[in-house]
Design a protein around this motif. Structure first.
Motif, mmCIF file in Angstrom:
data_model
loop_
_atom_site.group_PDB
_atom_site.id
_atom_site.type_symbol
_atom_site.label_atom_id
_atom_site.label_comp_id
_atom_site.label_asym_id
_atom_site.label_seq_id
_atom_site.Cartn_x
_atom_site.Cartn_y
_atom_site.Cartn_z
ATOM 1 N N ALA A 134 3.574 11.914 9.186
ATOM 2 C CA ALA A 134 4.845 12.362 9.769
ATOM 3 C C ALA A 134 5.768 11.176 9.989
ATOM 4 O O ALA A 134 5.332 10.097 10.379
ATOM 5 C CB ALA A 134 4.596 13.074 11.096
ATOM 6 N N PHE A 179 9.254 10.760 12.011
ATOM 7 C CA PHE A 179 10.271 11.381 12.848
ATOM 8 C C PHE A 179 11.244 10.315 13.320
ATOM 9 O O PHE A 179 10.861 9.406 14.067
ATOM 10 C CB PHE A 179 9.642 12.080 14.061
ATOM 11 N N TYR A 209 13.561 14.351 10.281
ATOM 12 C CA TYR A 209 12.139 14.630 10.459
ATOM 13 C C TYR A 209 11.538 14.865 9.089
ATOM 14 O O TYR A 209 12.032 15.706 8.336
ATOM 15 C CB TYR A 209 11.951 15.874 11.344
ATOM 16 N N GLN A 210 10.485 14.141 8.772
ATOM 17 C CA GLN A 210 9.862 14.290 7.457
ATOM 18 C C GLN A 210 8.350 14.325 7.589
ATOM 19 O O GLN A 210 7.768 13.661 8.434
ATOM 20 C CB GLN A 210 10.240 13.116 6.545
ATOM 21 N N ILE A 211 7.738 15.114 6.712
ATOM 22 C CA ILE A 211 6.294 15.066 6.506
ATOM 23 C C ILE A 211 6.103 14.524 5.093
ATOM 24 O O ILE A 211 6.684 15.057 4.137
ATOM 25 C CB ILE A 211 5.647 16.461 6.630
ATOM 26 N N GLU A 231 10.997 18.563 5.341
ATOM 27 C CA GLU A 231 12.073 17.763 5.925
ATOM 28 C C GLU A 231 12.975 18.642 6.782
ATOM 29 O O GLU A 231 13.134 19.835 6.521
ATOM 30 C CB GLU A 231 12.892 17.121 4.799
ATOM 31 N N LEU A 269 16.122 22.543 6.923
ATOM 32 C CA LEU A 269 14.679 22.572 7.141
ATOM 33 C C LEU A 269 14.033 23.240 5.935
ATOM 34 O O LEU A 269 14.317 24.391 5.624
ATOM 35 C CB LEU A 269 14.346 23.330 8.429
ATOM 36 N N GLN A 279 5.104 22.396 12.879
ATOM 37 C CA GLN A 279 4.864 21.059 13.439
ATOM 38 C C GLN A 279 6.186 20.302 13.602
ATOM 39 O O GLN A 279 6.443 19.691 14.641
ATOM 40 C CB GLN A 279 3.934 20.280 12.499
ATOM 41 N N MET A 280 7.038 20.397 12.592
ATOM 42 C CA MET A 280 8.323 19.692 12.667
ATOM 43 C C MET A 280 9.211 20.277 13.749
ATOM 44 O O MET A 280 9.820 19.555 14.544
ATOM 45 C CB MET A 280 9.051 19.757 11.315
ATOM 46 N N GLN A 290 8.302 19.336 17.195
ATOM 47 C CA GLN A 290 8.751 17.988 17.539
ATOM 48 C C GLN A 290 10.240 17.965 17.863
ATOM 49 O O GLN A 290 10.690 17.290 18.794
ATOM 50 C CB GLN A 290 8.446 17.027 16.383
ATOM 51 N N VAL A 291 11.033 18.731 17.076
ATOM 52 C CA VAL A 291 12.481 18.801 17.328
ATOM 53 C C VAL A 291 12.741 19.335 18.736
ATOM 54 O O VAL A 291 13.550 18.774 19.493
ATOM 55 C CB VAL A 291 13.176 19.703 16.285
#
Lengths: 147, 111
Positions: free
Chosen positions: B9, B11, B16-18, B28, B43, B57-58, B61-62
């Motif tokens: 990850a 961030f 935000y990226q995986i 993303e 997204l 998951q992203m 986090q946001v």
């Protein structure tokens, strides 16, 4: 007609501060109707140029939501009205003299402009407004202070 | 059975990226400020990684980073039909996003 009114506004600049303030109040009160005209376009599903908003139909999921929870439950066309927060954010911003600009302060405007040019009214409606609403008010003002 | 690639990850404040092991972006999301409000944009999850909880998951986090601010997003399924994908709408609603008067635009009130 607007040019004549602007010339008149220049003459009013030479009047006392109190009279000028009254003139500006007269204009801004009348101009408030422009917001109603603009909102009327959206209620009918039209952009500021009179063309239909695009897209002009709701997805089935959104239409169902709006029909159930919206203040305005019509779903035949897009009117950008669910809670009314967006249209309540419309304001007239004075640009000096007789010039006003309709602005929207709601952050969703950042996205909503993809539906078309939402703020403003057509020239023909502006002429109607000036001729039937603003001009008589100004004529009365002139008769009161300037004749 | 083929082993799943390990993802990492990344961030940042507005991105935000995986990432896959080779640095390829698997998912993303961007955050942009428009007219004073924060918008979650773009997204997406790479097709090969969908339905594995990466998008959740992203977004988790946001919300952890910006949940105390007013957030907006525009729901647009890949087929281009706003709100056509009810599952996508439910996904965002599970994070507290609600409808606005703008078709397809959701907002999340500050916590």
């Amino acid at each position: 007609m607007i040019a004549a009114l602007e010339a008149l506004a220049t003459r009013i600049d030479g009047l006392s501060e109190a009279v000028r303030r009254e003139f500006q109040r007269l204009v801004s009160d009348a101009a408030g109707l422009l917001l109603d005209i603009n909102k009327g376009y959206l209620a009918a599903g039209y952009a500021s140029d009179g063309k239909p908003l695009q897209p002009n139909t709701y997805s089935p999921a959104y239409a169902a939501y709006k029909a159930k929870y919206g203040k305005n439950k019509q779903v035949a066309h897009v009117d950008l009205k669910l809670t009314e927060a967006f249209q309540d954010s419309f304001l007239l911003e004075p640009k000096g003299g007789l010039e006003y600009e309709i602005v929207a302060t709601d952050a969703k405007y950042a996205f909503l402009s993809t539906y078309g040019d939402l703020l403003g009214i057509r020239e023909a409606d502006l002429d109607d407004f000036v001729g039937s609403i603003l001009r008589p008010e100004i004529d009365a003002f002139v008769a009161r202070y300037m004749d | 059975m083929e082993e799943e690639p390990r993802l990492s990850a990344l961030f940042k404040r507005d991105l935000y990226q995986i990432l896959e092991p080779d640095g390829e972006v698997a998912a993303e999301a961007n955050l942009e400020v428009r007219m004073g409000a924060r918008w979650l944009t773009n997204l997406w999850v790479k097709h090969t990684h969908q339905r594995k909880g990466i998008g959740r998951q992203m977004l988790t986090q946001v919300v952890a980073d910006f949940g105390n601010e007013l957030l907006f997003l525009h729901v647009l399924a890949y087929d281009g039909r706003p709100m056509a994908d009810d599952k996508l709408l439910l996904f965002y609603q599970s994070f507290g996003f609600i409808q606005t008067e703008a078709p397809g635009v959701l907002k999340r009130l500050p916590a």
